[in-house]
Design an enzyme around this catalytic site. Structure first.
Site, PDB file in Angstrom:
ATOM      1  N   ASP A  95     -10.279   0.241   0.967  1.00  0.00           N
ATOM      2  CA  ASP A  95      -9.340  -0.154  -0.080  1.00  0.00           C
ATOM      3  C   ASP A  95      -8.550   1.100  -0.440  1.00  0.00           C
ATOM      4  OD1 ASP A  95      -7.993  -0.828  -2.374  1.00  0.00           O
ATOM      5  OD2 ASP A  95      -9.767  -1.500  -3.493  1.00  0.00           O
TER       6      ASP A  95
ATOM      7  N   LYS B  90       1.575   0.058  -6.373  1.00  0.00           N
ATOM      8  CA  LYS B  90       1.401   1.415  -6.909  1.00  0.00           C
ATOM      9  C   LYS B  90       2.238   2.410  -6.107  1.00  0.00           C
ATOM     10  CE  LYS B  90      -3.190  -0.177  -7.969  1.00  0.00           C
ATOM     11  NZ  LYS B  90      -3.113  -0.346  -9.427  1.00  0.00           N
TER      12      LYS B  90
ATOM     13  N   TRP C 173     -13.553  -0.439  -8.907  1.00  0.00           N
ATOM     14  CA  TRP C 173     -13.011  -1.310  -7.860  1.00  0.00           C
ATOM     15  C   TRP C 173     -13.996  -1.499  -6.724  1.00  0.00           C
ATOM     16  CZ3 TRP C 173      -9.696  -4.410  -9.643  1.00  0.00           C
ATOM     17  CH2 TRP C 173      -8.840  -4.006 -10.667  1.00  0.00           C
TER      18      TRP C 173
HETATM   19  N1  PMP Z   1      -8.485  -1.835  -5.757  1.00  0.00           N
HETATM   20  C1  PMP Z   1      -7.951  -0.781  -6.388  1.00  0.00           C
HETATM   21  C2  PMP Z   1      -8.339   0.592  -5.961  1.00  0.00           C
HETATM   22  C3  PMP Z   1      -7.050  -1.004  -7.444  1.00  0.00           C
HETATM   23  O1  PMP Z   1      -6.525   0.036  -8.092  1.00  0.00           O
HETATM   24  C4  PMP Z   1      -6.702  -2.319  -7.808  1.00  0.00           C
HETATM   25  C5  PMP Z   1      -5.710  -2.618  -8.904  1.00  0.00           C
HETATM   26  N2  PMP Z   1      -5.570  -1.732  -9.890  1.00  0.00           N
HETATM   27  C6  PMP Z   1      -7.308  -3.370  -7.128  1.00  0.00           C
HETATM   28  C7  PMP Z   1      -8.182  -3.090  -6.103  1.00  0.00           C
HETATM   29  C8  PMP Z   1      -6.979  -4.802  -7.469  1.00  0.00           C
HETATM   30  O2  PMP Z   1      -5.716  -5.033  -7.031  1.00  0.00           O
HETATM   31  P1  PMP Z   1      -4.927  -6.409  -7.320  1.00  0.00           P
HETATM   32  O3  PMP Z   1      -4.566  -6.380  -8.753  1.00  0.00           O
HETATM   33  O4  PMP Z   1      -3.757  -6.287  -6.389  1.00  0.00           O
HETATM   34  O5  PMP Z   1      -5.825  -7.529  -6.980  1.00  0.00           O
END
Ligand code: PMP
Length: 359
Positions: free
Chosen positions: A170, A194, A100
Site C-alpha cells: 500500500d 495524495k 492503515w
Molecule cells: N492506505 C493509506 C496508507 C492511506 O493513507 C489511506 C487514506 N488516507 C488509505 C489506505 C485509504 O484510502 P481510501 O480512502 O482511498 O480508501
C-alpha cells in the site's frame, strides 16, 4: 493561494489545475469537455493508455506489469487482495506499522488466514519493527506492507528483505515521491488523492504472474483480471479522475521524475523537522527519527489547548489542513509532491514564531 497541508484529498500542482481549466470546456477541439465524452472515445482511450504508460515509465517498468485504474479506494483493495490472492489453506503475512496496515489485515481476516508477521503497535506506532523481528510464514500467499503510514507519519526508508513470496505494498501516501526498486513488488496500490491526482481513482500496478494466480470465480468487478483484460474499461471508469492522474504524472515527468521529487520532498520535510528539533521539546515529533515520514510530519505540542490554538492561528495565517487525524490528535503536516517548498518555509517560520510567543 492557501498553503495546503491536507492529508488527502490534497494539494494539486497549479500547472495541472491550469491545464485542466484550459481544457475543460473544449477538449482537443471536440466542442465538449472530457467529462462529457464516452469512455469508449478515442480521446479517452488515449488518456487511459497514456496514464498506464507514464505510471510504468516513472517506475522504470515495462513488459510483465499492468496498471489498472479502479474505484473503491485503497480501502477497497484491502478486501480485493485477499479475495483474489488468499486461497483457503494458505496464509498471508502483514507487516503492520500503523492504522492503515491494521485495517488491511482486519479486512483480510474476513476472507482468510491473515497473520501479523511484525508490528510496531506495542511502541505506539512510532517506529518500524526491527528487521530481525519480522516472522514470515513458511510459504505465505503474499506479504503485505504499508510503505508510509499517513496517520502516524512513519515511513520505511529502506525496505527489509521479505522473502520470495509476492510482495504487495500500500503506497497510497508515498507513491511517486521517491525512486525505489519497483521490480521487487508483485503489486503496488494507491488511492490517487495524495501524490498523483484527485480522489475517485485507485491506481494498481500488478505483475502478470500474480494476475494469473487470481481466483477466477469472483464476481467480475472484484477480479483484477477483469480490469487487466479490459484495460480498466470493463465498466465506466472515473474518466475525469484518470485524466487528472495522467496530467499529474506528466507534471512529475516534466519536473525530472522520481529523483527530482525525492530531492524536493527531502528538502521540504527538513524545514519542518528542523523546526521541531530546534524547539527544545516544545514540539515533540511522533515518529522516531529513523522512521520519520517525508510525506506526513506528525507532532504534538505541550497540551491540547495549545494544539487547537496552533491550528487556528495557522489557519488565520493561510495554512490549512494541519489538525492531526481525528483518531490520534496533535498536528500533521502533509507535504505531498505538489506542495511547494515555500509552504514548508512558511510553516517552519510560523512554528518558530508560535514557539517564541507561547513557549
Ligand atoms: N492506505 C493509506 C496508507 C492511506 O493513507 C489511506 C487514506 N488516507 C488509505 C489506505 C485509504 O484510502 P481510501 O480512502 O482511498 O480508501
Amino acid at each position: 493561494m492557501a498553503h495546503n497541508f491536507n492529508a488527502g484529498p490534497a494539494v494539486l500542482a497549479r500547472a495541472v489545475l491550469e491545464r485542466a481549466q484550459a481544457e475543460l470546456l473544449d477538449y482537443q477541439g471536440r466542442g465538449m469537455s472530457i467529462l462529457e465524452m464516452s469512455h469508449r472515445s478515442k480521446e479517452y482511450e488515449a488518456i487511459n493508455a497514456s496514464a498506464e504508460a507514464r505510471f510504468k515509465a516513472l517506475l522504470g517498468l515495462g513488459e510483465g506489469y499492468r496498471v489498472l485504474f479502479m474505484q473503491g479506494g485503497a480501502s477497497g483493495q484491502f478486501a480485493l487482495i485477499p479475495l483474489n490472492f488468499l486461497p483457503a489453506g494458505a496464509a498471508a503475512d502483514y507487516i503492520v506499522t500503523g492504522v492503515w496496515g491494521e485495517k488491511a489485515v482486519e479486512e483480510a481476516r474476513l476472507v482468510g488466514q491473515a497473520r501479523v508477521a511484525a508490528s510496531s503497535a506495542a511502541g505506539g506506532f512510532r517506529g518500524l519493527p526491527p528487521v530481525g523481528e519480522i516472522e514470515l510464514s513458511a510459504r505465505p500467499a503474499y506479504v503485505h506492507i504499508t510503505t508510509n503510514e499517513t496517520i502516524q507519519g512513519v515511513q520505511w526508508h529502506e525496505l527489509p528483505a521479505l522473502g520470495d513470496a509476492p510482495l504487495i505494498a500500500d503506497m497510497s501516501s508515498d507513491i511517486m515521491s521517491r525512486p525505489f526498486d519497483a521490480a521487487r513488488f508483485a503489486m503496488i496500490y494507491a488511492g490517487a488523492q495524495k501524490n498523483i491526482g484527485p480522489a475517485g481513482v485507485t491506481a494498481v500496478l500488478i505483475r502478470d504472474s500474480l494476475l494469473a494466480q487470481g481466483r477466477g470465480d469472483l464476481p467480475a468487478m472484484l477480479r483484477y483480471s477483469t480490469f487487466a483484460k479490459n484495460s480498466s474499461l470493463y465498466n465506466t471508469p472515473p474518466v475525469f479522475a484518470v485524466y487528472m492522474l495522467d496530467l499529474c504524472l506528466a507534471w512529475i515527468q516534466d519536473r525530472g521524475g522520481l529523483p527530482a521529487m525525492a530531492e524536493h520532498n527531502a528538502r521540504k520535510a527538513a524545514h519542518v523537522y528542523t523546526a521541531i528539533d530546534r524547539s527544545g521539546g516544545f514540539y515533540r515529533g511522533h515518529a522516531e527519527p529513523a522512521a520519520r515520514s517525508l510525506m506526513n510530519v506528525t507532532f504534538r505540542l505541550p497540551d491540547e489547548a495549545l494544539e487547537r490554538q496552533f491550528v487556528a492561528e495557522a489557519q488565520a495565517a493561510g495554512m490549512v489542513g494541519l489538525a492531526g487525524h481525528r483518531s490520534v490528535g496533535g498536528i500533521r503536516a502533509s507535504l505531498y509532491n505538489a506542495l511547494p517548498e515555500e509552504s514548508c518555509l512558511a510553516l517552519a517560520a510560523f512554528m518558530e514564531e508560535f514557539l517564541r510567543k507561547n513557549g
